[in-house]
Design a protein around this motif. Structure first.
Motif: not given
Length: 974
Positions: A75-86, A90-105
């Motif tokens: 799991s990668i949860d970067l919600s409300e961390t204030g990150i910028y970009g598109e 690239g995170f999806c190159h991690i084949h064991t990744l199940q949850n990707l949350s980038l909310a509120s950025n």
């Protein structure tokens, strides 16, 4: 196999597995660092612990979760961390990744299908509350594991792709708060495992609620508010047997509520408000034993409230703004869960159940504007939870129950326009939490207790039979904005301490028996707008100090026993209503009131004299004319009149008579010829696509501003602007709204004449380098408050309300003292029962940089659109920058620029509220031209917080303009 050999092989296997897991985490840490460094901007240093470490283990990094058993990153949860970009695919190159949350950025740009394809192994993808644009991405068949997809609160446009209905294991689909413009696809009915479907607040094309959604037997939440739904609710809605939350509010649904709704056996909440539903409430609703919230308000429902529905254990029952009638079933009082009851604006009759509140913790009770009779239920506050008691516009009788005097929770009471009588319990007056009390137009009597609530903001007791002295303790109410004790039987003197109420805006005491002098030490009444002391027994003179109340627009002192002269200081006021008639005033009428239009306001004072108002006696001269002087004067006047008649006659013969249609909205000393003849090139002070603005100095010495619109009757846009100005400005009067003096129309043009503003527009002063020094912070703050008061008057005090539709700094004019006036009403519209739609507009409403975001997709303008534009003006006042200053960067306006600065410095990283306002670096925002020694930074922070509220992305979150005025004036930060 020999035991030593087995143990050796097992050890090798374990070592190999451990080595493999270590290598896997090393690879994943490299991927994370590569994405951080190439696809993201970590401006807040939220990912500062994402650095290479000795064990190459990222599992303790911010936002990273690993499977402890398999030592794999899941799991990668970067919600409300204030990150910028598109989109960081690239995170999806991690084949064991199940949850990707980038909310509120602050992620932006589009999400391409190619980049998304890498993420097909995800179970959860949350990109909500960012700035993504473009079409929603297609989800190819490879997405067999996806359970949760949340793309809400972005700027996605276009249709919902058909592939969304083919994600086989999808359980949660959340797309609300975007700019989607297609229709809701029936294919979503194929998502058999779906438990949440949230598509609300998108500008979909008008379309029906697809009946195929009734196939979603596992659905627990259906959130389709504000989705432009039309037609009837399909009967298949009753097939959603697992549904707990149904919200179809704020659409255009019509017809009856289907009886099949009784099939929602697990439903807890039904929201159908603000539609066009008709017919009766279905009896089957009474079978929904799990239902705790029912809101069918703002429809056209008829019939009675069924006993079965009243018997439900509802927490909240909202039936207001319908056509319902009949009596309220007694069973409603037996509900032990009832906290909120709203029945207002219907035609209910009979008596209310007297046991209401006996069994439940009622907090909000509103049955206003019906035809109820009998006594008020005395147990409403038995549990001491009641906060709002609203019963106005009925025929309630009897006394105010003694039990209400023990209701310490009560804050807001409106019981006016009934037939209530008797004395108000002393304990009721003393309720410590009571903030708003309106009980006018009843038959109450007795005195007002000296133990009155110090929390009161408004006290409205008009049209009763209250008597006795005005209670002095009212002077100790620091938050009081309005006192209305008119049309009662109060006696004695008004205590002088009432002038110490610093926040008082309206004081209405007319039609009583008050005596003594009018209090004179009124310097603290800086917010006073209305003072009515008429038809009492006041004596003495009119206080000259009243002339210092710059905000006063309504002054009525008629029908008293006042003596002395009319103070010349009163002419400093910008009064819409002025009346001193029927007193014992004497002397010459001051020049500011010495006009025929004020005759009715001055009559009944035999001692007043005037050389202008013909029906008043002339004032005696110090040296009487001799007979010779009179003869000479008559001869001169005759000669002058004769010369003028000859001149006008010859002028008419020499040229064809012009055809003008003129209207005077104020008392003016000029006509159309005086204006038109001065519309010359040397008098031009501004120009635009629709015409020019002139500064005209008349022969009388008066200077006016003249707007000449080109095109006349044959140009529809010109005519609409012309009509909008005269239909709005022609009928309103306010100290912070520019005065329209005169209009004139000819065949080829339209002319509007205004009072001249010496300091031009706020935009000119604020953005002109040579004049910016004239606007120190204290002056900017005063401009903000004044402009807000003008807009609040348009929205809340005009009937019907007026929406300006083009609020900007260039449309806020400044007089010689920098007092602001809202101007340019060419786009203004009145609000009737519906919002203004694009079909009513001749051109786009508003100016670039000030237009509220919802206008782009709803094409509707409401009061909240003006609030957004005013928030932009507040940001201009703070920063000194234009709304689209090039320093903000590409595709960024002042709202986004300020929001990013505030969020990046907030103690709660990524938080989108203003709670951390006092922590951000003001030097990045405040106009560097302001003198830091005289700039009140606490006040600047307060104004900035108000600006952020006003420019909220969702209109429902923006305050009203009346609230904006309160927030700006409040010494506490909002």
């Amino acid at each position: 196999m020999p035991q030593p050999l087995f143990l050796f092989l097992l050890l090798c296997t374990l070592c190999s597995s451990g080595l493999s897991q270590t290598l896997s985490l090393q690879r994943e840490s490299r991927i994370l660092l590569r994405v951080k460094n190439t696809q993201l901007e970590d401006k807040n240093k939220s990912l500062q612990n994402w650095v290479p470490n000795t064990d190459h283990n990222p599992c303790n990094w911010t936002g990273i979760t690993c499977d402890a058993q398999n030592h794999s990153l899941v799991s990668i949860d970067l919600s409300e961390t204030g990150i910028y970009g598109e989109f960081p695919f690239g995170f999806c190159h991690i084949h064991t990744l199940q949850n990707l949350s980038l909310a509120s950025n602050f992620l932006s740009n589009s999400v391409s299908p190619n980049s998304l394809l890498l993420c097909s192994h995800l179970r959860l993808l949350n990109l909500s509350d960012n700035f993504f644009v473009g079409n929603l991405p297609e989800f190819p068949p490879e997405f067999t594991e996806l359970r949760v997809l949340d793309l809400s609160t972005n700027n996605f446009t276009g249709d919902i792709p058909g592939s969304f209905g083919q994600i086989p294991r999808l359980r949660v689909l959340v797309l609300f708060g975007n700019l989607l413009s297609g229709t809701i696809p029936p294919s979503l009915g194929s998502l058999r495992e779906l438990t949440r479907l949230e598509l609300a607040y998108n500008p979909f094309k008008p379309g029906p609620l697809p009946p195929q959604l009734g196939n979603l037997s596992s659905l627990e939440t259906l959130f389709l508010a504000g989705a432009n739904l039309v037609g009837e609710i399909p009967p298949t809605i009753g097939n959603l047997t697992s549904l707990k939350n149904l919200d179809l509010s704020q659409n255009c649904l019509s017809g009856n509520i289907p009886n099949s709704i009784s099939g929602l056996k697990n439903v807890e909440q039904i929201e159908l408000f603000e539609n066009q539903l008709s017919g009766e409430l279905p009896q089957g609703l009474g079978n929904l034993s799990s239902l705790i919230l029912l809101d069918t308000s703002q429809n056209a429902l008829t019939g009675k409230l069924p006993h079965a529905i009243a018997s439900l254990r509802l927490y909240s029952l909202n039936l207001n703004d319908n056509l319902l009638g009949g009596e309220i079933p007694e069973s409603l009082a037996s509900n032990p869960n009832l906290h909120q009851l709203k029945l207002f604006n219907n035609s209910f009759t009979g008596k209310l159940p007297q046991d209401l509140g006996q069994n439940s913790d009622i907090q909000e009770f509103d049955v206003s504007t019906n035809d109820f009779v009998g006594e008020l239920p005395k147990y409403l506050c038995k549990r001491n939870k009641l906060e709002r008691l609203i019963t106005f516009g009925n025929r309630f009788s009897g006394t105010l129950p003694e039990q209400y005097g023990e209701c310490g929770s009560l804050q807001y009471v409106r019981i006016q326009n009934n037939q209530l009588s008797g004395e108000v319990p002393p304990t009721f007056w003393a309720l410590t939490g009571l903030q708003f009390l309106e009980m006018s137009n009843n038959r109450f009597q007795g005195s007002v207790s000296a133990s009155i609530s110090t929390a009161l903001i408004k006290l409205i007791l008009s049209a009763n039979a209250f008597s006795g002295n005005f209670p002095t303790p009212i002077c100790q109410l620091p938050h009081l904005l309005e006192i209305d004790v008119s049309k009662n039987r109060f006696t004695g003197e008004v205590p002088t301490c009432v002038t110490g109420l610093k926040k008082l805006q309206k004081l209405k005491m007319q039609e009583n028996m008050f005596t003594g002098d009018i209090p004179s030490k009124v310097a603290l009444w800086t917010d006073m707008t209305e003072l009515n002391l008429s038809f009492n027994r006041f004596s003495g003179s009119i206080p000259r100090e009243l002339g210092s109340l710059q905000g006063l627009t309504y002054l009525d002192l008629a029908g008293n026993s006042l003596t002395g002269e009319i103070p010349v200081e009163l002419t400093n006021l910008r009064l819409n209503q002025f009346n001193v008639s029927d007193n014992n005033l004497y002397g010459e009428v001051p020049s500011g009131f010495n006009q025929q239009m004020y005759l009715s306001s001055l009559g009944g004072n035999p001692g007043l004299c005037s050389a202008v108002i013909k029906t008043l006696p002339p004032c005696s001269k110090r040296r009487p004319f001799s007979l010779l002087a009179i003869v000479v004067l008559v001869a001169c006047v005759s000669l002058l009149v004769g010369s003028m008649l000859w001149f006008l006659k010859s002028k008419t013969r020499g040229k064809s008579k012009r055809s003008y249609m003129s209207t005077a909205f104020q008392r003016v000393g000029f006509n159309e010829e005086d204006i038109v003849s001065n519309l010359t090139q040397e008098n031009v002070i501004g120009a635009g696509s629709s015409g020019r603005v002139y500064r005209v100095r008349l022969k009388t010495g008066q200077t006016v501003a003249v707007k000449k619109l080109f095109g006349g009757a044959h140009k529809p846009d010109t005519e609409l602007v012309f009509r909008a100005e005269i239909e709005t400005l022609g009928r309103i009067r306010h100290a912070n709204i520019v005065k329209l003096l005169f209009s004139c129309s000819g065949d080829e043009f339209r002319v509007l004449v205004y009072e001249y503003m010496e300091n031009g527009s706020l935009g000119d002063v604020l953005h002109g380098e040579e004049r910016c020094g004239q606007l120190e912070w204290s002056r900017r703050f005063a401009i903000a408050v004044g402009a807000a008061q003008g807009l609040a008057y348009l929205h809340h005090d005009c009937v019907p309300p007026i929406v300006h539709r083009d609020v900007k700094s260039n449309n806020i004019l400044l007089d010689h003292e920098f007092v602001p006036r809202v101007a340019d009403f060419g786009l203004a519209k009145t609000l009737q029962h519906q919002t203004i739609q694009n079909a009513d507009m001749s051109r786009v409403a508003g100016s670039y940089g000030y237009i509220a975001p919802e206008y782009a997709y709803t094409m509707k303008v409401t009061e909240k659109s003006d609030v957004y534009s005013f928030g932009v003006v507040l940001m201009e006042l703070i920063t000194g920058k234009r709304p689209n200053d090039c320093s903000f960067g590409e595709n960024k306006d002042i709202v986004k620029w300020i929001t990013e600065i505030v969020l990046s410095a907030s103690p709660v990283r990524g938080s989108r509220n203003m709670g951390g306002g006092k922590y951000y670096t003001m030097t990045k925002i405040v106009d560097p031209r302001l003198n830091p020694t005289s700039c009140d930074y606490e006040e600047v922070k307060k104004v900035l917080n108000v600006a952020l509220l006003c420019t909220s992305a969702f209109p429902i979150n923006r305050p009203s303009m009346r609230k904006v005025v309160e927030l700006l004036k409040d010494h506490k930060l909002p």
